[in-house]
Write an enzyme that holds these catalytic residues in place. Structure first.
Site, short mmCIF file in Angstrom:
data_model
loop_
_atom_site.label_atom_id
_atom_site.label_comp_id
_atom_site.label_asym_id
_atom_site.label_seq_id
_atom_site.Cartn_x
_atom_site.Cartn_y
_atom_site.Cartn_z
CD GLU A 102 85.97 1.82 30.46
OE1 GLU A 102 87.19 2.04 30.27
OE2 GLU A 102 85.57 0.79 31.04
CD GLU A 103 84.70 11.03 28.90
OE1 GLU A 103 84.08 11.13 27.83
OE2 GLU A 103 84.62 11.90 29.81
CG LEU A 104 86.72 9.17 36.95
CD1 LEU A 104 87.16 10.64 37.00
CD2 LEU A 104 85.59 8.91 37.93
#
Length: 182
Positions: A102-104
């Site tokens: 999700e961060e990526l």
């Protein structure tokens, strides 16, 4: 390896706080957002990197800066958006974490929409395995496809491929770097 990353960040950040517009400069709170899989690197590599950045007054965001009581996903998204650079440390189990993916996805979105600089680091993984989602990366996605919505999984796959296509640093080329920062 941490030293090489540190030098790259110094070169990128000089002059410090450069942004494409004055409006963008107002949003920058962190020099570097560090995306990583905690169990893979937190107690070794990451601690050296964070220490070196701190000594050189480079304001890095690592998840230990999340305020008690804050919602973790929202705090991470805010930190990504408020960073000049995202440093993505791809380790063997990075893709097994939905949080990392999700961060990526947000990092890649900020790169494409805001022009954020992204520096991928391939730590003990082959960049082509990350890019093509083979080995531990392929295994993780087989599990994700069984557990999560396929549209979400495809978004993660696309973000992973885009990030891994960027020129970055590969640990096998810097294996004998000594962790010394004066």
């Amino acid at each position: 390896m941490a030293y090489v990353i540190f030098v790259c960040l110094l070169l990128i950040l000089k002059p410090k706080g450069v942004a494409s517009s004055s409006e963008n400069a107002l949003k920058i709170k962190y020099d570097v957002f560090v995306s990583f899989r905690g169990p893979d690197i937190r107690r070794g590599f990451l601690s050296h990197l964070v220490d070196a950045l701190s000594r050189k007054k480079i304001n890095g965001f690592v998840d230990d800066k999340i305020e008690v009581g804050d919602e973790i996903p929202k705090s991470l998204i805010r930190a990504i958006k408020a960073s000049l650079i995202s440093l993505v440390i791809f380790s063997p189990n990075y893709s097994s974490s939905r949080w990392c993916l999700e961060e990526l996805a947000k990092i890649v979105e900020c790169r494409e929409k805001e022009g954020q600089f992204v520096l991928p680091v391939f730590l003990d993984v082959d960049p082509s395995d990350v890019r093509h989602q083979r080995g531990s990366y392929g295994d993780a996605f087989i599990k994700h496809e069984k557990k999560y919505d396929l549209v979400k999984v495809q978004r993660w796959r696309t973000a992973l491929q885009r990030a891994a296509n960027l020129s970055g640093l590969h640990s096998t080329k810097y294996r004998y770097v000594i962790f010394y920062f004066s």
